[in-house]
Design a protein around this motif. Structure first.
Motif, PDB file in Angstrom:
ATOM      1  N   GLY A  89      22.532 -36.960 -15.149  1.00  0.00           N
ATOM      2  CA  GLY A  89      21.947 -35.626 -15.189  1.00  0.00           C
ATOM      3  C   GLY A  89      20.445 -35.655 -15.410  1.00  0.00           C
ATOM      4  O   GLY A  89      19.919 -34.876 -16.218  1.00  0.00           O
ATOM      5  N   ARG A  91      18.062 -34.583 -13.588  1.00  0.00           N
ATOM      6  CA  ARG A  91      17.410 -33.285 -13.299  1.00  0.00           C
ATOM      7  C   ARG A  91      17.484 -32.356 -14.512  1.00  0.00           C
ATOM      8  O   ARG A  91      16.518 -31.683 -14.850  1.00  0.00           O
ATOM      9  N   ASP A  92      18.643 -32.317 -15.163  1.00  0.00           N
ATOM     10  CA  ASP A  92      18.773 -31.485 -16.358  1.00  0.00           C
ATOM     11  C   ASP A  92      17.875 -32.000 -17.481  1.00  0.00           C
ATOM     12  O   ASP A  92      17.296 -31.216 -18.237  1.00  0.00           O
ATOM     13  N   HIS A  95      14.371 -30.917 -16.654  1.00  0.00           N
ATOM     14  CA  HIS A  95      14.189 -29.469 -16.749  1.00  0.00           C
ATOM     15  C   HIS A  95      14.485 -28.917 -18.140  1.00  0.00           C
ATOM     16  O   HIS A  95      14.344 -27.703 -18.373  1.00  0.00           O
ATOM     17  N   THR A  97      17.350 -28.628 -19.926  1.00  0.00           N
ATOM     18  CA  THR A  97      18.558 -27.846 -20.191  1.00  0.00           C
ATOM     19  C   THR A  97      19.379 -28.412 -21.346  1.00  0.00           C
ATOM     20  O   THR A  97      20.215 -27.710 -21.920  1.00  0.00           O
ATOM     21  N   GLN A  99      21.649 -30.577 -20.949  1.00  0.00           N
ATOM     22  CA  GLN A  99      22.969 -30.946 -20.434  1.00  0.00           C
ATOM     23  C   GLN A  99      22.880 -32.231 -19.608  1.00  0.00           C
ATOM     24  O   GLN A  99      22.898 -32.208 -18.367  1.00  0.00           O
ATOM     25  N   TYR A 100      22.784 -33.333 -20.304  1.00  0.00           N
ATOM     26  CA  TYR A 100      22.762 -34.652 -19.691  1.00  0.00           C
ATOM     27  C   TYR A 100      23.496 -35.602 -20.629  1.00  0.00           C
ATOM     28  O   TYR A 100      23.803 -35.239 -21.772  1.00  0.00           O
ATOM     29  N   THR A 162      28.464 -27.841 -10.565  1.00  0.00           N
ATOM     30  CA  THR A 162      27.100 -28.325 -10.672  1.00  0.00           C
ATOM     31  C   THR A 162      26.119 -27.166 -10.769  1.00  0.00           C
ATOM     32  O   THR A 162      26.362 -26.073 -10.237  1.00  0.00           O
ATOM     33  N   ARG A 163      25.029 -27.383 -11.454  1.00  0.00           N
ATOM     34  CA  ARG A 163      23.986 -26.373 -11.548  1.00  0.00           C
ATOM     35  C   ARG A 163      23.066 -26.431 -10.331  1.00  0.00           C
ATOM     36  O   ARG A 163      22.465 -25.430  -9.936  1.00  0.00           O
ATOM     37  N   TYR A 164      22.914 -27.601  -9.726  1.00  0.00           N
ATOM     38  CA  TYR A 164      21.965 -27.784  -8.645  1.00  0.00           C
ATOM     39  C   TYR A 164      22.688 -27.981  -7.323  1.00  0.00           C
ATOM     40  O   TYR A 164      23.593 -28.806  -7.206  1.00  0.00           O
ATOM     41  N   GLY A 186      25.395 -29.048 -16.431  1.00  0.00           N
ATOM     42  CA  GLY A 186      24.778 -30.291 -16.018  1.00  0.00           C
ATOM     43  C   GLY A 186      25.699 -31.485 -16.110  1.00  0.00           C
ATOM     44  O   GLY A 186      26.408 -31.662 -17.097  1.00  0.00           O
TER      45      GLY A 186
END
Length: 269
Positions: A89, A91-92, A95, A97, A99-100, A162-164, A186
């Motif tokens: 995760g 990207r999370d 960013h 969030t 959530q990784y 998924t968020r993305y 995430g």
């Protein structure tokens, strides 16, 4: 007599928690793009170094498959292979969030057998060994046993997605009758939410996830009472030459996995 894999679990937890602490400490600095366009940070790479060094000290003869290391086909000849995602995760993570996660899993003869997943932002670690139950500890508190949701009403299922870049297949899966509540989260934090009874299922209907995304979480979800398969209902086999889950992923609390698979089959593959 000690529990089977007790030493492996202790070392995996040490590696996973050390990586989580490092990630919290250094944050998402030095972001670069990998050849596939996905981001990688200094934290990904340094967490990978810590995990692999910790595992190698205790289990030098085992194979290793890690997202952030060059793959070696020598692992295919090993009966035991550690499957690692040092920062699931990214990207999370970048960013903010929260959530990784960090994954340290062990596959034995192709079967996910042990898993540790740390969620650094939540100061939470979850773990499981086949046949021994699944557990979670938050902020170093006493471990609690994990158990999946008992929700039986299909239309009330909460589905982690998924968020993305949610795929059109997942969008169609959620929108079909009866419509289901999609909850973007995430990386594998949604699988851990499933194990904590905060979701009833998680769905990926694309050929994007890989062995390191599921090996450690699979053991935890299933030891908490859930089920994790591909979108056709096949169990996953690990330490393959091709590490991509080409038939997607459906994870659930197990009470109506068949219905989730039937629904998934309408949209994928």
């Amino acid at each position: 007599m000690s529990d089977p894999f007790s030493e492996e679990l202790a070392v995996a937890r040490e590696a996973c928690e050390a990586a989580a602490a490092l990630i919290r400490q250094i944050g998402p600095d030095h972001i670069v793009a990998k050849p596939d366009g996905s981001p990688v940070t200094a934290a990904d790479l340094r967490a990978n170094e810590i995990i692999l060094a910790t595992l190698a000290r205790s289990f030098p003869d085992d194979g290793v498959l890690s997202e952030e290391s060059t793959d070696s086909q020598a692992r295919l000849q090993k009966p035991r292979v550690w499957i690692v995602d040092p920062l699931d995760g990214t990207r999370d993570f970048v960013h903010g969030t929260g959530q990784y996660a960090v994954h340290v899993g062990l596959a034995v003869q192709g079967k996910a057998t042990l898993g540790v997943v740390a969620e650094p932002a939540a100061c939470r670690v979850s773990w499981a060994v086949r046949g021994q139950g699944a557990f979670v500890s938050e902020s170093g508190e006493r471990p609690q046993r994990l158990a999946v949701s008992k929700m039986a009403t299909f239309s009330d299922f909460r589905i982690g997605t998924t968020r993305y870049a949610m795929s059109p297949a997942v969008q169609a899966f959620l929108s079909a009758e009866p419509p289901l509540a999609g909850i973007p989260m995430g990386a594998s934090t949604k699988l851990m939410a499933l194990a904590r009874a905060e979701l009833e299922a998680c769905v990926w209907l694309s050929a994007a996830e890989k062995e390191w995304d599921t090996c450690a979480p699979e053991v935890i979800v299933e030891e908490a009472g859930g089920c994790l398969t591909d979108a056709l209902g096949h169990p996953f086999v690990y330490n393959k030459r091709d590490v991509v889950h080409r038939l997607g992923i459906v994870a659930s609390h197990g009470l109506d996995h068949v219905s989730l698979l039937a629904r998934a089959a309408r949209f994928f593959p």
